[in-house]
Design a protein around this motif. Sequence first.
Motif, PDB file in Angstrom:
ATOM      1  N   VAL A 165      39.300 -45.041  27.560  1.00 24.73           N
ATOM      2  CA  VAL A 165      39.525 -45.745  26.303  1.00 24.73           C
ATOM      3  C   VAL A 165      38.181 -46.277  25.813  1.00 24.73           C
ATOM      4  O   VAL A 165      37.476 -46.967  26.555  1.00 24.73           O
ATOM      5  CB  VAL A 165      40.522 -46.906  26.467  1.00 24.73           C
ATOM      6  N   LEU A 166      37.827 -45.936  24.587  1.00 25.77           N
ATOM      7  CA  LEU A 166      36.565 -46.359  23.987  1.00 25.77           C
ATOM      8  C   LEU A 166      36.878 -47.365  22.882  1.00 25.77           C
ATOM      9  O   LEU A 166      37.597 -47.044  21.929  1.00 25.77           O
ATOM     10  CB  LEU A 166      35.828 -45.158  23.410  1.00 25.77           C
ATOM     11  N   VAL A 167      36.369 -48.568  23.018  1.00 26.78           N
ATOM     12  CA  VAL A 167      36.623 -49.630  22.048  1.00 26.78           C
ATOM     13  C   VAL A 167      35.397 -49.772  21.159  1.00 26.78           C
ATOM     14  O   VAL A 167      34.295 -50.034  21.638  1.00 26.78           O
ATOM     15  CB  VAL A 167      36.913 -50.966  22.753  1.00 26.78           C
ATOM     16  N   THR A 168      35.585 -49.578  19.863  1.00 27.93           N
ATOM     17  CA  THR A 168      34.487 -49.755  18.921  1.00 27.93           C
ATOM     18  C   THR A 168      34.786 -50.956  18.026  1.00 27.93           C
ATOM     19  O   THR A 168      35.921 -51.424  17.940  1.00 27.93           O
ATOM     20  CB  THR A 168      34.274 -48.511  18.040  1.00 27.93           C
ATOM     21  N   ALA A 169      33.754 -51.424  17.349  1.00 28.07           N
ATOM     22  CA  ALA A 169      33.909 -52.531  16.414  1.00 28.07           C
ATOM     23  C   ALA A 169      33.363 -52.139  15.054  1.00 28.07           C
ATOM     24  O   ALA A 169      32.271 -51.576  14.958  1.00 28.07           O
ATOM     25  CB  ALA A 169      33.182 -53.773  16.927  1.00 28.07           C
ATOM     26  N   VAL A 170      34.135 -52.415  14.013  1.00 30.73           N
ATOM     27  CA  VAL A 170      33.662 -52.324  12.633  1.00 30.73           C
ATOM     28  C   VAL A 170      33.264 -53.752  12.261  1.00 30.73           C
ATOM     29  O   VAL A 170      34.093 -54.556  11.844  1.00 30.73           O
ATOM     30  CB  VAL A 170      34.756 -51.772  11.703  1.00 30.73           C
ATOM     31  N   PHE A 171      32.009 -54.076  12.446  1.00 30.55           N
ATOM     32  CA  PHE A 171      31.545 -55.465  12.438  1.00 30.55           C
ATOM     33  C   PHE A 171      31.799 -56.180  11.115  1.00 30.55           C
ATOM     34  O   PHE A 171      32.077 -57.377  11.095  1.00 30.55           O
ATOM     35  CB  PHE A 171      30.057 -55.511  12.785  1.00 30.55           C
ATOM     36  N   GLN A 172      31.725 -55.452  10.007  1.00 34.97           N
ATOM     37  CA  GLN A 172      31.843 -56.102   8.709  1.00 34.97           C
ATOM     38  C   GLN A 172      33.209 -56.734   8.509  1.00 34.97           C
ATOM     39  O   GLN A 172      33.347 -57.692   7.737  1.00 34.97           O
ATOM     40  CB  GLN A 172      31.559 -55.085   7.599  1.00 34.97           C
TER      41      GLN A 172
ATOM     42  N   GLY B 123      30.135 -64.560   9.150  1.00 34.32           N
ATOM     43  CA  GLY B 123      28.695 -64.404   9.272  1.00 34.32           C
ATOM     44  C   GLY B 123      28.292 -64.016  10.683  1.00 34.32           C
ATOM     45  O   GLY B 123      28.953 -63.211  11.346  1.00 34.32           O
ATOM     46  N   GLU B 124      27.178 -64.595  11.146  1.00 30.89           N
ATOM     47  CA  GLU B 124      26.683 -64.267  12.484  1.00 30.89           C
ATOM     48  C   GLU B 124      27.713 -64.596  13.564  1.00 30.89           C
ATOM     49  O   GLU B 124      27.803 -63.924  14.586  1.00 30.89           O
ATOM     50  CB  GLU B 124      25.391 -65.036  12.769  1.00 30.89           C
ATOM     51  N   ARG B 125      28.500 -65.627  13.326  1.00 30.66           N
ATOM     52  CA  ARG B 125      29.520 -66.027  14.285  1.00 30.66           C
ATOM     53  C   ARG B 125      30.547 -64.914  14.481  1.00 30.66           C
ATOM     54  O   ARG B 125      31.156 -64.783  15.553  1.00 30.66           O
ATOM     55  CB  ARG B 125      30.218 -67.290  13.782  1.00 30.66           C
ATOM     56  N   GLY B 126      30.745 -64.104  13.447  1.00 28.70           N
ATOM     57  CA  GLY B 126      31.708 -63.022  13.532  1.00 28.70           C
ATOM     58  C   GLY B 126      31.390 -62.034  14.631  1.00 28.70           C
ATOM     59  O   GLY B 126      32.301 -61.425  15.211  1.00 28.70           O
ATOM     60  N   TYR B 127      30.108 -61.854  14.935  1.00 28.83           N
ATOM     61  CA  TYR B 127      29.739 -60.933  16.012  1.00 28.83           C
ATOM     62  C   TYR B 127      30.248 -61.452  17.355  1.00 28.83           C
ATOM     63  O   TYR B 127      30.731 -60.688  18.186  1.00 28.83           O
ATOM     64  CB  TYR B 127      28.227 -60.744  16.042  1.00 28.83           C
ATOM     65  N   ARG B 128      30.166 -62.750  17.551  1.00 23.58           N
ATOM     66  CA  ARG B 128      30.736 -63.333  18.774  1.00 23.58           C
ATOM     67  C   ARG B 128      32.233 -63.051  18.851  1.00 23.58           C
ATOM     68  O   ARG B 128      32.757 -62.665  19.895  1.00 23.58           O
ATOM     69  CB  ARG B 128      30.531 -64.847  18.794  1.00 23.58           C
ATOM     70  N   PHE B 129      32.918 -63.249  17.717  1.00 22.84           N
ATOM     71  CA  PHE B 129      34.367 -63.057  17.709  1.00 22.84           C
ATOM     72  C   PHE B 129      34.741 -61.615  18.030  1.00 22.84           C
ATOM     73  O   PHE B 129      35.755 -61.350  18.687  1.00 22.84           O
ATOM     74  CB  PHE B 129      34.932 -63.460  16.339  1.00 22.84           C
ATOM     75  N   VAL B 130      33.944 -60.665  17.556  1.00 23.34           N
ATOM     76  CA  VAL B 130      34.200 -59.256  17.845  1.00 23.34           C
ATOM     77  C   VAL B 130      34.180 -58.998  19.355  1.00 23.34           C
ATOM     78  O   VAL B 130      35.074 -58.346  19.906  1.00 23.34           O
ATOM     79  CB  VAL B 130      33.164 -58.365  17.133  1.00 23.34           C
ATOM     80  N   LEU B 131      33.157 -59.494  20.027  1.00 25.00           N
ATOM     81  CA  LEU B 131      33.032 -59.251  21.459  1.00 25.00           C
ATOM     82  C   LEU B 131      34.125 -59.956  22.248  1.00 25.00           C
ATOM     83  O   LEU B 131      34.653 -59.413  23.229  1.00 25.00           O
ATOM     84  CB  LEU B 131      31.646 -59.698  21.946  1.00 25.00           C
ATOM     85  N   ILE B 132      34.473 -61.172  21.827  1.00 24.85           N
ATOM     86  CA  ILE B 132      35.571 -61.883  22.481  1.00 24.85           C
ATOM     87  C   ILE B 132      36.866 -61.087  22.344  1.00 24.85           C
ATOM     88  O   ILE B 132      37.629 -60.926  23.308  1.00 24.85           O
ATOM     89  CB  ILE B 132      35.733 -63.292  21.871  1.00 24.85           C
TER      90      ILE B 132
END
Length: 264
Positions: free
Chosen positions: A185-192, A199-208
């Motif tokens: 299983v490959l998990v990707t993120a569409v960061f936008q 904002g920058e905090r959203g990147y943290r939320f993606v990884l969490i």
Amino acid sequence: MHPVDAFLLEESEEAVWESFHENSKTSRATPHLYFDRHPSDSTVLAMMNRLRETKPHRDRPRIALPYDLPGSETGLDEALTERASARGFGPGPVGLADVAKVLRCAYGVTRSNADGAYPRPFRTVPSGGALYPLELYVWARDVTGLERGLHHYDPTTHELHDLGAFEAGGCFVQGDLVAAAPAVVLVTAVFQRSAYKYGERGYRFVLIEAGHAVQNAVLAAFGRGLAAVPVGGYFDRELDALMGLDGLHESVVYTLLLGRREPE
């Protein structure tokens, strides 16, 4: 001072994680990355309506997954305490129904949210702002009832999109372990999807959120008697390129190997 203590206290201009952690802190004074201030509810709603809920892959063959999923053989308490990361896999394929269960438990839709103010249906994981920035793919290597190759999971319809032939064993640090796994299983993120609001905090939320989804998948796999191991050791740029991702707007953030348990 002990050398270890000195190392822990040392600040390095080359430590990117330190800069990122500092720059992604929520602040009362720092302006929003994209807006003068935190976007209003109406702006968030407008952006949610503009952004895709999941990648459509309309030109690819679709494979319906079973909704009547097999039950778990163990309870949650046992799964939490007995789960262990696999160090190898037993022989034989995994079944499509088991893969479908892992995917649905990892990131499937659970409630429509039709009566809510925001358009996104809820899923099996907590998500910052219910924005759901992740995409799940399955690299089927030996899955009963599924063609070998790469498939994209659509949680809104509980279907797979057949993306064709795929081979990425050379992109992993532990290539031998990947070679023994019937499914990846490959998990990707569409960061936008997250960053436009946070904002920058959203990147943290993606990884969490990726951690939430993979933990769900691991527990679901254990409940079905499967072996699983989350893997972060892969060469990002090579894997992104093979999957047709630009590595910036969408990129692989986590992977999970699935297979049969080794004989005791």
